[in-house]
Motif scaffolding. Structure first.
Motif, PDB file in Angstrom:
ATOM      1  N   GLN A  36      48.553  35.691  34.184  1.00 13.94           N
ATOM      2  CA  GLN A  36      47.669  36.631  34.878  1.00 13.94           C
ATOM      3  C   GLN A  36      48.015  36.687  36.363  1.00 13.94           C
ATOM      4  O   GLN A  36      48.723  35.834  36.885  1.00 13.94           O
ATOM      5  N   TYR A  38      45.675  37.536  40.041  1.00  8.28           N
ATOM      6  CA  TYR A  38      44.334  37.743  40.577  1.00  8.28           C
ATOM      7  C   TYR A  38      44.455  38.067  42.058  1.00  8.28           C
ATOM      8  O   TYR A  38      45.335  37.548  42.744  1.00  8.28           O
ATOM      9  N   SER A  54      41.532  41.459  38.710  1.00 13.39           N
ATOM     10  CA  SER A  54      42.470  40.610  37.994  1.00 13.39           C
ATOM     11  C   SER A  54      43.120  41.396  36.871  1.00 13.39           C
ATOM     12  O   SER A  54      42.712  42.509  36.541  1.00 13.39           O
TER      13      SER A  54
END
Length: 113
Positions: A36, A38, A54
């Motif tokens: 991921q 963010y 995000s």
């Protein structure tokens, strides 16, 4: 030998000694994990996160394309919150790949830094 994490933390503390965010010009902090990415707009004087976005929930595309979508999303949220200018904090990561595509998309979305 110094590890990647120790190297990043050393760079991060050096950068954070030089920049800080205010309510008028918050700090745009990027965190990148393996899966991921963010981003937060932070007012360091008040110690509050003003806007965040995000890549959770975005499944299609390469990692760089997903990072660009997150950059667009944070730019839209920031402009809705009345934020035009930010201080970019790459958080010790190299300005390359996902971090660069997020920053470019945020600039194209209307944020100035």
């Amino acid at each position: 030998m110094i590890s990647k994490i120790q190297r990043r933390n050393k760079i991060k503390t050096r950068i954070r000694g030089k920049i800080s965010g205010t309510a008028a010009r918050p700090r745009m902090s990027v965190f990148r994990s393996n899966k991921q990415i963010y981003v937060q707009l932070i007012d360091d004087l008040a110690g509050k996160t003003l806007v965040s976005a995000s890549s959770k929930g975005i499944a299609e595309g390469t990692k760089c394309e997903i990072a660009a979508k997150v950059g667009d999303a944070v730019a839209k949220k920031a402009i809705e919150a009345g934020i035009q200018e930010v201080v970019f904090d790459r958080n010790g990561y190299l300005f390359h790949g996902r971090v660069k595509s997020l920053a470019d998309a945020a600039r194209n979305g209307g944020l100035k830094f």
